[in-house]
Design an enzyme around this catalytic site. Sequence first.
Site, short mmCIF file in Angstrom:
data_model
loop_
_atom_site.label_atom_id
_atom_site.label_comp_id
_atom_site.label_asym_id
_atom_site.label_seq_id
_atom_site.Cartn_x
_atom_site.Cartn_y
_atom_site.Cartn_z
N SER A 106 9.13 -2.32 -5.14
CA SER A 106 8.25 -1.66 -4.19
C SER A 106 7.69 -0.35 -4.74
CB SER A 106 9.02 -1.37 -2.89
OG SER A 106 8.26 -0.56 -2.02
N TYR A 128 0.71 -0.41 -3.27
CA TYR A 128 -0.18 0.07 -2.23
C TYR A 128 -1.36 0.75 -2.93
CZ TYR A 128 3.45 -0.60 1.32
OH TYR A 128 4.39 -1.15 2.16
N THR A 154 -0.04 -5.22 -1.38
CA THR A 154 0.18 -5.36 0.06
C THR A 154 -1.12 -5.06 0.80
OG1 THR A 154 2.53 -4.81 -0.07
CG2 THR A 154 1.44 -4.44 2.05
N LYS A 231 -0.37 -9.91 -0.84
CA LYS A 231 0.75 -10.10 0.09
C LYS A 231 0.33 -9.66 1.50
CE LYS A 231 5.58 -8.76 0.87
NZ LYS A 231 5.43 -8.00 2.11
N HIS A 255 4.85 -8.92 6.91
CA HIS A 255 5.54 -7.67 6.60
C HIS A 255 6.90 -7.60 7.31
CE1 HIS A 255 4.28 -3.79 4.58
NE2 HIS A 255 5.49 -3.47 5.03
#
Length: 356
Positions: A106, A128, A154, A231, A255
């Site tokens: 992440s 992100y 994402t 995603k 999510h």
Amino acid sequence: MNWVNLYELELIAKNKVEKTAFDYISSGATDEITLRNNVEAYKRIQLIPKRLTSNKSPKTDTELFGQKMEYPILIAPTAFHGLSHKDAEVGTAKAAKASNTTMILSTLSNSTIEDVAQSNANLWFQLYIFNDRDITLELVNKAEQNNYKAIVVTVDAPILGKREQDVRNEFHLPDHLSIVNLAHHMSAAQLDQRASASSLEKFFKEQLNNELTWDDIDWLAAQTKLPIILKGILHPEDAKRSLDANIAGIVVSNHGGRQLDTEIASIEALPEISQIIKGKIPILLDGGIRRGTDILKALALGANGVLIGRPIVWGLADNGFEGSIKVIEFLREELVQSMQLIGCKSIDDLNQNYIR
């Protein structure tokens, strides 16, 4: 304490992790309807086994984005593993290496891109896209330089969903943790100031691109040679658009029920998306998997692989990287057992003929 299923493991983790941290990991958006439905939706799908198939050793190997894998089970990107164990994402990466699986790191990790790469695990990086494109490119470049194999963008978090537990707890990272890959860019990365809502919500509003479009994905694709995976796809029209975009695959995901409550469960969205994609790009599924039969159902409905999120972190909380290894082994064993009992010799043979 020994556990025999992932529901028991969750209770063990609850007793080992500080309450605010556990609430952050386990909670969902508003009334948590989607959070619960992600799990319950699998229970509504029934299996139809075939008999006398002689499948003592079913084949579970697959290939995703040019990478051979023994099982279609990957570690999902989840934030702040340091809340669960001192080894944080480095520990999770060790579990991925020992289990010969892929870990998706992440952006909001407590371990650096470089330190996690020292594990020599097969790694992808979850991204992100920031308002400051230089920050975005710096993260991508670090992933490339440290041998990460894919970028997972994402796309379902233009803002943070309303997570009432975090608001109630005024969630913030403890002093010894930060978002280390961003710490030199912004004080907000420490998330150490209490606010009327969670400091994570403030971080999303101020730092991330809240107006993300397909043009931003095209821009990103032009910046890297790594395969890009989106995603957060749930709508059939987004699945169609994905086929025209410069991407390598998609993750059907909501999510973990943490963004928009009452949106469709991931497994419920999968069949229609699979019919649109028709095998042209790989589909991964994220959300609610607690059993090997859940993985079986996802594969039968068109997924090429699945991502496991919260259970990996619960395993880390229970017994460090060895706990996460146990989670992966548990799911692998149940998947094989389920394939034996349903009469399927290979995951390539799974289809909707096995389910109702």
